[in-house]
Design a protein around this motif. Sequence first.
Motif: not given
Length: 561
Positions: A322-344
Amino acid sequence: MNQNLAFADYAVFIIYFIVVSVYGYTVYRKRKQDEQDAKAYFLAEGNLTWWAIGASLIASNISAEQFIGMSGEGFFLGIAVAAYEWLAAVALIIVAVWFIPVYLKNKIYTMPQFLKTRYNESTALIMAVFWLFLYVFVNLTSILYLGAVAINGLAGGEYLHVIMVGLAVFALFISLGGMKVVAYTDVIQVAVLIIGGLVTSYIALTTVGQAFGVGENAIAGFKVLMKEAPEHFKMIIPKPTATSSQLEIDKYLTFPGLMSYLAGIWIINLNYWGCNQYITQRALGADLQTARTGILFAGMLKLLMPLIVMLPGIAAYVLYTNGQLPQLVGGKDGAYSAILTFLPTGLKGLSVAALTAAIVASLAGKVNSISTIYTLDIHKKYIQKEAGEKQQVNIGRIAVFAAMLLAVLFTWNDVLGIGGVGGFTYIQKYTGFISPGVFAMFFLGMFWKRTTGTAAIVGVLLGFLLSVLFNEYAPALFGNETLLYTAYPNGKGAFEIPFHICMGLSFFFTMLAMIGISFAGPKVNPKAFEIDSEMFKVKPQTTVLIVITLLIIVALYVKFW
């Protein structure tokens, strides 16, 4: 500082590092006499409680391949990948009730020792060498590489090799204290990874809720996931048809629906949890009831793991599509790291600590098992037969250094190509090459007295060769559609059989070969284990744990079938 981690994040991480280090050193000082007792050093014989065994099993199992790899598979497949975790809980019940009593009754301390006692020295030596190569060049390297890549992404992307060396040194610090230090620091590690993992999942769900306008509410966020990606909440991947897309075929190749449950996933789990030095070592020094309770405790913790390691991947999928995760890089293995960027700030440091805890615990446990197999099953038997207790401990420590050094060298520039195939798939597939033969050899060796040493050697070699045949060559040699399998286009110009089905076929034919060869021997092999039905009786409290675990698993499958 950098755009990803702030001072508070580093502070949280440093506190975690200090707590684990101080606690580990305290445990080491209290048990320094273990340096005069090799079995106490390698196995913490008689010193581990049930909760330490259970926590250590989980901390050693959950690592970068779960946080990064399984989260990636959650992004790609969805909840179907949770079968690895939920059926692992069933496998742990089987191991606790039927496998562990056989090991403890026969005073088995290492897996090669099992093979020597039950079969012969040649089988034990072959497998000792094989396991050392597998642990160093598949498990240790993949854990170190995936972990370093994930943490490096959060630290700004410029410190890969520094982080790699840091993880290795931290794991060495823990593992040099022996199994007792590894196991008891794992209690802290598993607490950190569960708390940090749950925090990450909660933030992922609230981020989804906010992105879709339903408020910062985790429950509402979860409902959004089910609405936006309903196919990601089905346990059974449908079999491809003539009109299926390549994406649908790729999903089935990774996890072939019901066939997974009839074939490979059981072999993977029972071999991993029941015939694996890295795992069983935690329970081999305890009495039967303590070992059983610890293993079942680990099984109950496994039920939580998809919430921690898979759900962030599904959240990443919904946000990304839905275009809400532009920081995802490296395909599926980058999913967890991309989510961590939302943490305060601060919580991000806790999640990095959780990820680090998982990586370090697995690295420490793995190198401890490597040193145990090398010292007790190779060095003591073939190189320095007169080595005393303290010498064995020192040899084990040298093996720890050597194994970790090799891991760093081979992951420095990703010589093995781990990043190219995806971390979780890399481990599952290459471990799966030997799983059918090894599990057949252990299973028949435990429960069929006629199994011979010749059959064991043939079994482990045939299992490996059949795995290579079905995984790599069968479609080209025998066609894409046979009575045994269906091969599907892999999008790279070739056809593949789902590797779970390859494992099932390899196991079936290996069992047939071993049984046929054993029928040529005596009706009862003189080296067969004595099996007493009393060994397998369980206490009421054990039965309660088993029933609770099974009821939860049934409820989960009813909900998400």
